[in-house]
Write a protein that holds these residues in place. Structure first.
Motif, PDB file in Angstrom:
ATOM      1  N   GLU A  64      58.794  -0.286  13.132  1.00  0.00           N
ATOM      2  CA  GLU A  64      59.412  -1.614  13.105  1.00  0.00           C
ATOM      3  C   GLU A  64      59.213  -2.347  14.433  1.00  0.00           C
ATOM      4  O   GLU A  64      58.956  -3.561  14.452  1.00  0.00           O
ATOM      5  CB  GLU A  64      60.898  -1.487  12.790  1.00  0.00           C
ATOM      6  N   GLN A  65      59.309  -1.630  15.534  1.00  0.00           N
ATOM      7  CA  GLN A  65      59.149  -2.235  16.855  1.00  0.00           C
ATOM      8  C   GLN A  65      57.687  -2.258  17.314  1.00  0.00           C
ATOM      9  O   GLN A  65      57.403  -2.641  18.437  1.00  0.00           O
ATOM     10  CB  GLN A  65      60.000  -1.479  17.878  1.00  0.00           C
ATOM     11  N   ARG A  66      56.799  -1.832  16.427  1.00  0.00           N
ATOM     12  CA  ARG A  66      55.355  -1.857  16.674  1.00  0.00           C
ATOM     13  C   ARG A  66      54.926  -1.019  17.877  1.00  0.00           C
ATOM     14  O   ARG A  66      53.962  -1.320  18.568  1.00  0.00           O
ATOM     15  CB  ARG A  66      54.857  -3.307  16.839  1.00  0.00           C
ATOM     16  N   ARG A  67      55.683   0.059  18.116  1.00  0.00           N
ATOM     17  CA  ARG A  67      55.263   1.013  19.143  1.00  0.00           C
ATOM     18  C   ARG A  67      54.237   2.003  18.589  1.00  0.00           C
ATOM     19  O   ARG A  67      53.438   2.542  19.340  1.00  0.00           O
ATOM     20  CB  ARG A  67      56.484   1.760  19.701  1.00  0.00           C
ATOM     21  N   ALA A  68      54.297   2.252  17.298  1.00  0.00           N
ATOM     22  CA  ALA A  68      53.314   3.146  16.678  1.00  0.00           C
ATOM     23  C   ALA A  68      51.932   2.504  16.761  1.00  0.00           C
ATOM     24  O   ALA A  68      51.772   1.293  16.572  1.00  0.00           O
ATOM     25  CB  ALA A  68      53.686   3.420  15.228  1.00  0.00           C
ATOM     26  N   LYS A  69      50.927   3.309  17.054  1.00  0.00           N
ATOM     27  CA  LYS A  69      49.552   2.819  17.185  1.00  0.00           C
ATOM     28  C   LYS A  69      48.724   3.369  16.018  1.00  0.00           C
ATOM     29  O   LYS A  69      48.648   4.581  15.817  1.00  0.00           O
ATOM     30  CB  LYS A  69      48.943   3.268  18.516  1.00  0.00           C
ATOM     31  N   LYS A  70      48.112   2.446  15.273  1.00  0.00           N
ATOM     32  CA  LYS A  70      47.356   2.824  14.086  1.00  0.00           C
ATOM     33  C   LYS A  70      45.940   2.291  14.184  1.00  0.00           C
ATOM     34  O   LYS A  70      45.725   1.185  14.658  1.00  0.00           O
ATOM     35  CB  LYS A  70      48.013   2.253  12.825  1.00  0.00           C
ATOM     36  N   SER A  71      44.983   3.081  13.713  1.00  0.00           N
ATOM     37  CA  SER A  71      43.628   2.550  13.551  1.00  0.00           C
ATOM     38  C   SER A  71      43.040   3.083  12.245  1.00  0.00           C
ATOM     39  O   SER A  71      43.291   4.225  11.851  1.00  0.00           O
ATOM     40  CB  SER A  71      42.734   2.905  14.742  1.00  0.00           C
ATOM     41  N   TYR A  72      42.287   2.211  11.600  1.00  0.00           N
ATOM     42  CA  TYR A  72      41.663   2.516  10.318  1.00  0.00           C
ATOM     43  C   TYR A  72      40.150   2.370  10.459  1.00  0.00           C
ATOM     44  O   TYR A  72      39.661   1.615  11.299  1.00  0.00           O
ATOM     45  CB  TYR A  72      42.122   1.529   9.237  1.00  0.00           C
ATOM     46  N   VAL A  73      39.441   3.066   9.595  1.00  0.00           N
ATOM     47  CA  VAL A  73      38.001   2.884   9.477  1.00  0.00           C
ATOM     48  C   VAL A  73      37.719   2.285   8.107  1.00  0.00           C
ATOM     49  O   VAL A  73      38.327   2.691   7.108  1.00  0.00           O
ATOM     50  CB  VAL A  73      37.247   4.224   9.641  1.00  0.00           C
ATOM     51  N   ALA A  74      36.819   1.310   8.067  1.00  0.00           N
ATOM     52  CA  ALA A  74      36.438   0.697   6.792  1.00  0.00           C
ATOM     53  C   ALA A  74      34.948   0.410   6.805  1.00  0.00           C
ATOM     54  O   ALA A  74      34.348   0.198   7.861  1.00  0.00           O
ATOM     55  CB  ALA A  74      37.216  -0.595   6.555  1.00  0.00           C
ATOM     56  N   ARG A  75      34.361   0.406   5.622  1.00  0.00           N
ATOM     57  CA  ARG A  75      32.991  -0.066   5.453  1.00  0.00           C
ATOM     58  C   ARG A  75      33.067  -1.339   4.617  1.00  0.00           C
ATOM     59  O   ARG A  75      33.667  -1.337   3.546  1.00  0.00           O
ATOM     60  CB  ARG A  75      32.119   0.997   4.785  1.00  0.00           C
ATOM     61  N   VAL A  76      32.488  -2.413   5.150  1.00  0.00           N
ATOM     62  CA  VAL A  76      32.613  -3.718   4.516  1.00  0.00           C
ATOM     63  C   VAL A  76      31.237  -4.251   4.125  1.00  0.00           C
ATOM     64  O   VAL A  76      30.211  -3.859   4.681  1.00  0.00           O
ATOM     65  CB  VAL A  76      33.337  -4.724   5.441  1.00  0.00           C
ATOM     66  N   TRP A  77      31.264  -5.163   3.167  1.00  0.00           N
ATOM     67  CA  TRP A  77      30.046  -5.752   2.641  1.00  0.00           C
ATOM     68  C   TRP A  77      29.481  -6.790   3.615  1.00  0.00           C
ATOM     69  O   TRP A  77      30.213  -7.616   4.157  1.00  0.00           O
ATOM     70  CB  TRP A  77      30.327  -6.398   1.299  1.00  0.00           C
ATOM     71  N   GLY A  78      28.179  -6.717   3.858  1.00  0.00           N
ATOM     72  CA  GLY A  78      27.517  -7.713   4.683  1.00  0.00           C
ATOM     73  C   GLY A  78      27.364  -7.289   6.131  1.00  0.00           C
ATOM     74  O   GLY A  78      27.915  -6.281   6.576  1.00  0.00           O
ATOM     75  N   ASP A  79      26.612  -8.078   6.866  1.00  0.00           N
ATOM     76  CA  ASP A  79      26.390  -7.829   8.294  1.00  0.00           C
ATOM     77  C   ASP A  79      27.374  -8.673   9.101  1.00  0.00           C
ATOM     78  O   ASP A  79      27.257  -9.900   9.171  1.00  0.00           O
ATOM     79  CB  ASP A  79      24.955  -8.198   8.686  1.00  0.00           C
TER      80      ASP A  79
END
Length: 226
Positions: free
Chosen positions: A97-112
Protein backbone atom coordinates in the motif's frame (compact mmCIF):
# COMPACT_ATOMS: atom_id res chain seq x y z
CA UNK A 1 -7.04 2.24 -26.75
CA UNK A 2 -6.95 0.31 -29.96
CA UNK A 3 -10.23 0.15 -31.84
CA UNK A 4 -9.51 -3.36 -33.12
CA UNK A 5 -11.97 -6.14 -32.30
CA UNK A 6 -10.69 -7.79 -29.14
CA UNK A 7 -10.96 -11.42 -28.14
CA UNK A 8 -14.11 -12.55 -26.29
CA UNK A 9 -13.93 -12.44 -22.50
CA UNK A 10 -13.11 -15.99 -21.31
CA UNK A 11 -15.82 -17.76 -19.30
CA UNK A 12 -15.72 -20.40 -16.57
CA UNK A 13 -16.03 -23.04 -19.29
CA UNK A 14 -12.59 -21.99 -20.54
CA UNK A 15 -10.96 -22.45 -17.13
CA UNK A 16 -8.52 -25.35 -17.17
CA UNK A 17 -5.89 -24.49 -14.56
CA UNK A 18 -2.53 -26.26 -14.72
CA UNK A 19 -2.11 -29.07 -12.20
CA UNK A 20 1.51 -30.11 -12.64
CA UNK A 21 3.25 -28.97 -10.57
CA UNK A 22 0.37 -28.49 -8.14
CA UNK A 23 2.25 -25.96 -6.00
CA UNK A 24 5.71 -24.41 -6.37
CA UNK A 25 7.01 -23.00 -3.09
CA UNK A 26 9.94 -20.59 -3.41
CA UNK A 27 10.27 -19.82 0.31
CA UNK A 28 8.39 -20.50 3.55
CA UNK A 29 8.93 -19.41 7.16
CA UNK A 30 6.76 -18.65 10.20
CA UNK A 31 5.31 -15.50 8.63
CA UNK A 32 5.19 -15.82 4.85
CA UNK A 33 5.00 -18.27 1.98
CA UNK A 34 6.37 -17.21 -1.40
CA UNK A 35 5.01 -19.00 -4.45
CA UNK A 36 5.69 -19.23 -8.16
CA UNK A 37 2.19 -18.92 -9.59
CA UNK A 38 1.73 -20.56 -12.99
CA UNK A 39 -0.03 -18.86 -15.86
CA UNK A 40 -3.65 -20.01 -16.11
CA UNK A 41 -4.32 -20.36 -12.37
CA UNK A 42 -6.50 -17.85 -10.53
CA UNK A 43 -4.98 -16.21 -7.46
CA UNK A 44 -8.34 -16.42 -5.65
CA UNK A 45 -11.52 -18.33 -6.44
CA UNK A 46 -14.21 -16.89 -8.68
CA UNK A 47 -17.91 -16.79 -7.77
CA UNK A 48 -18.75 -19.63 -10.17
CA UNK A 49 -18.10 -23.06 -8.56
CA UNK A 50 -16.19 -23.97 -11.72
CA UNK A 51 -13.63 -21.35 -10.68
CA UNK A 52 -12.97 -22.77 -7.22
CA UNK A 53 -9.47 -24.06 -7.93
CA UNK A 54 -6.98 -21.29 -7.24
CA UNK A 55 -3.58 -20.62 -5.73
CA UNK A 56 -5.12 -19.50 -2.45
CA UNK A 57 -7.06 -22.76 -2.03
CA UNK A 58 -4.03 -24.88 -2.86
CA UNK A 59 -1.88 -23.02 -0.34
CA UNK A 60 -4.57 -23.12 2.38
CA UNK A 61 -4.74 -26.90 2.05
CA UNK A 62 -1.15 -26.95 3.33
CA UNK A 63 -1.13 -23.78 5.46
CA UNK A 64 -4.73 -23.20 6.67
CA UNK A 65 -3.96 -19.74 8.07
CA UNK A 66 -2.52 -18.42 4.78
CA UNK A 67 -3.99 -15.19 3.41
CA UNK A 68 -3.40 -13.21 0.22
CA UNK A 69 -1.24 -10.09 0.53
CA UNK A 70 -1.62 -9.23 -3.17
CA UNK A 71 -2.70 -10.91 -6.40
CA UNK A 72 -1.57 -11.68 -9.91
CA UNK A 73 -3.91 -11.92 -12.90
CA UNK A 74 -4.90 -15.46 -13.89
CA UNK A 75 -2.79 -15.36 -17.04
CA UNK A 76 0.26 -13.80 -15.36
CA UNK A 77 2.87 -16.08 -13.83
CA UNK A 78 5.51 -15.40 -11.22
CA UNK A 79 6.35 -14.44 -7.66
CA UNK A 80 3.46 -14.03 -5.20
CA UNK A 81 3.57 -13.80 -1.40
CA UNK A 82 0.97 -15.00 1.12
CA UNK A 83 1.02 -14.40 4.87
CA UNK A 84 0.53 -16.92 7.65
CA UNK A 85 -0.70 -14.68 10.47
CA UNK A 86 -2.53 -11.37 10.93
CA UNK A 87 0.56 -9.45 12.02
CA UNK A 88 2.48 -10.51 8.92
CA UNK A 89 -0.52 -9.77 6.68
CA UNK A 90 -0.85 -6.25 8.08
CA UNK A 91 2.85 -5.61 7.66
CA UNK A 92 3.20 -6.95 4.12
CA UNK A 93 -0.06 -5.27 3.11
CA UNK A 94 1.45 -1.94 4.14
CA UNK A 95 4.57 -2.68 2.11
CA UNK A 96 2.37 -2.80 -0.99
CA UNK A 97 0.00 0.00 0.00
CA UNK A 98 2.84 2.40 0.82
CA UNK A 99 4.69 1.32 -2.34
CA UNK A 100 7.77 0.17 -0.45
CA UNK A 101 7.59 -3.23 -2.12
CA UNK A 102 9.71 -3.36 -5.29
CA UNK A 103 8.35 -5.35 -8.23
CA UNK A 104 9.64 -6.05 -11.71
CA UNK A 105 8.05 -8.04 -14.51
CA UNK A 106 9.32 -9.43 -17.78
CA UNK A 107 7.14 -9.25 -20.89
CA UNK A 108 7.49 -9.91 -24.59
CA UNK A 109 5.55 -7.39 -26.66
CA UNK A 110 4.56 -7.10 -30.29
CA UNK A 111 6.66 -4.85 -32.52
CA UNK A 112 10.00 -3.10 -32.29
CA UNK A 113 10.02 -0.67 -29.37
CA UNK A 114 12.13 2.27 -30.56
CA UNK A 115 13.25 3.88 -27.30
CA UNK A 116 15.38 2.04 -24.76
CA UNK A 117 13.34 3.13 -21.75
CA UNK A 118 10.36 5.20 -20.78
CA UNK A 119 7.43 5.84 -18.48
CA UNK A 120 3.70 5.36 -19.06
CA UNK A 121 1.55 7.64 -16.90
CA UNK A 122 -2.07 6.99 -17.86
CA UNK A 123 -5.06 6.72 -15.47
CA UNK A 124 -7.02 3.48 -15.63
CA UNK A 125 -10.62 2.53 -14.91
CA UNK A 126 -12.85 -0.49 -15.44
CA UNK A 127 -14.35 -0.77 -18.92
CA UNK A 128 -17.83 -1.52 -17.58
CA UNK A 129 -19.20 -2.66 -20.94
CA UNK A 130 -16.36 -5.16 -21.31
CA UNK A 131 -15.51 -6.30 -17.78
CA UNK A 132 -12.99 -7.32 -16.58
CA UNK A 133 -11.12 -5.27 -19.16
CA UNK A 134 -9.69 -1.91 -18.14
CA UNK A 135 -9.25 1.25 -20.17
CA UNK A 136 -7.57 4.64 -20.03
CA UNK A 137 -9.99 7.13 -18.47
CA UNK A 138 -8.82 10.69 -17.86
CA UNK A 139 -11.99 11.64 -15.98
CA UNK A 140 -12.65 8.66 -13.69
CA UNK A 141 -9.41 6.68 -13.88
CA UNK A 142 -7.01 6.11 -10.99
CA UNK A 143 -3.41 7.23 -11.34
CA UNK A 144 -1.34 4.45 -12.93
CA UNK A 145 2.39 4.63 -13.63
CA UNK A 146 4.73 2.09 -15.21
CA UNK A 147 8.44 2.45 -15.94
CA UNK A 148 9.95 0.21 -18.60
CA UNK A 149 13.28 -0.69 -20.16
CA UNK A 150 14.12 -2.75 -23.24
CA UNK A 151 16.06 -5.95 -22.54
CA UNK A 152 16.24 -7.39 -26.06
CA UNK A 153 14.92 -6.86 -29.57
CA UNK A 154 14.01 -10.09 -31.33
CA UNK A 155 13.06 -8.99 -34.83
CA UNK A 156 9.48 -7.75 -34.61
CA UNK A 157 9.17 -8.69 -30.93
CA UNK A 158 10.67 -6.80 -27.98
CA UNK A 159 11.52 -8.14 -24.54
CA UNK A 160 10.94 -5.51 -21.87
CA UNK A 161 11.28 -5.20 -18.11
CA UNK A 162 8.36 -3.46 -16.45
CA UNK A 163 8.35 -1.64 -13.12
CA UNK A 164 4.81 -0.86 -11.93
CA UNK A 165 4.85 2.09 -9.54
CA UNK A 166 1.15 1.55 -8.89
CA UNK A 167 -0.83 -1.70 -8.76
CA UNK A 168 -3.95 -1.31 -10.89
CA UNK A 169 -5.83 -4.19 -12.47
CA UNK A 170 -4.33 -5.08 -15.88
CA UNK A 171 -2.04 -2.05 -15.57
CA UNK A 172 0.94 -3.46 -17.46
CA UNK A 173 -1.23 -4.99 -20.14
CA UNK A 174 -3.14 -1.78 -20.90
CA UNK A 175 -0.07 0.44 -20.65
CA UNK A 176 1.83 -1.66 -23.18
CA UNK A 177 -1.20 -1.65 -25.48
CA UNK A 178 -1.35 2.14 -25.27
CA UNK A 179 2.29 2.30 -26.35
CA UNK A 180 1.24 0.36 -29.45
CA UNK A 181 2.97 -2.82 -28.28
CA UNK A 182 0.47 -5.33 -26.82
CA UNK A 183 1.86 -8.21 -24.80
CA UNK A 184 2.05 -11.41 -26.81
CA UNK A 185 -0.70 -13.97 -26.20
CA UNK A 186 -2.88 -11.58 -24.22
CA UNK A 187 -6.48 -12.89 -24.42
CA UNK A 188 -7.91 -9.49 -23.44
CA UNK A 189 -5.84 -6.88 -25.25
CA UNK A 190 -3.96 -8.43 -28.17
CA UNK A 191 -5.37 -9.47 -31.54
CA UNK A 192 -4.26 -11.19 -34.74
CA UNK A 193 -0.56 -11.98 -34.98
CA UNK A 194 0.22 -10.52 -31.55
CA UNK A 195 -2.27 -12.87 -29.90
CA UNK A 196 -1.21 -15.88 -31.98
CA UNK A 197 2.52 -15.30 -31.38
CA UNK A 198 2.46 -17.11 -28.01
CA UNK A 199 0.45 -19.89 -26.39
CA UNK A 200 0.10 -17.89 -23.15
CA UNK A 201 0.27 -14.31 -21.93
CA UNK A 202 3.95 -13.40 -22.06
CA UNK A 203 3.97 -11.57 -18.73
CA UNK A 204 5.85 -12.83 -15.68
CA UNK A 205 6.36 -11.31 -12.21
CA UNK A 206 10.06 -12.08 -11.99
CA UNK A 207 11.22 -10.23 -8.89
CA UNK A 208 9.66 -9.05 -5.63
CA UNK A 209 11.39 -7.34 -2.73
CA UNK A 210 9.94 -6.02 0.54
CA UNK A 211 10.63 -5.60 4.24
CA UNK A 212 9.97 -8.92 5.95
CA UNK A 213 7.67 -8.90 9.02
CA UNK A 214 10.77 -9.72 11.08
CA UNK A 215 12.40 -6.46 10.01
CA UNK A 216 14.89 -7.37 7.29
CA UNK A 217 14.74 -6.83 3.54
CA UNK A 218 14.00 -9.90 1.42
CA UNK A 219 14.11 -10.32 -2.32
CA UNK A 220 12.70 -13.22 -4.32
CA UNK A 221 13.29 -13.96 -7.99
CA UNK A 222 11.88 -16.60 -10.33
CA UNK A 223 13.14 -16.40 -13.87
CA UNK A 224 10.59 -16.02 -16.63
CA UNK A 225 9.76 -19.32 -18.37
CA UNK A 226 9.84 -17.64 -21.81
Amino acid sequence: MSGAMLNPVPTSFDYRPPTEPWLTVVHADDDIVVLDKPSGLLSVAGKDPALADCLEARVKARWPSAAMAHRLDKDTSGVLVMCLNKRALGHVGQEFEQRRAKKSYVARVWGDVEADEGRVDLPLATDWENKPRQRVDYERGRASVTDWTVEAREGGITRVRLYPLTGRTHQLRVHMLELGHPILGDPFYSTGEAFAAADRLQLHAEELGFNHPQGHWVNFRVRAPF
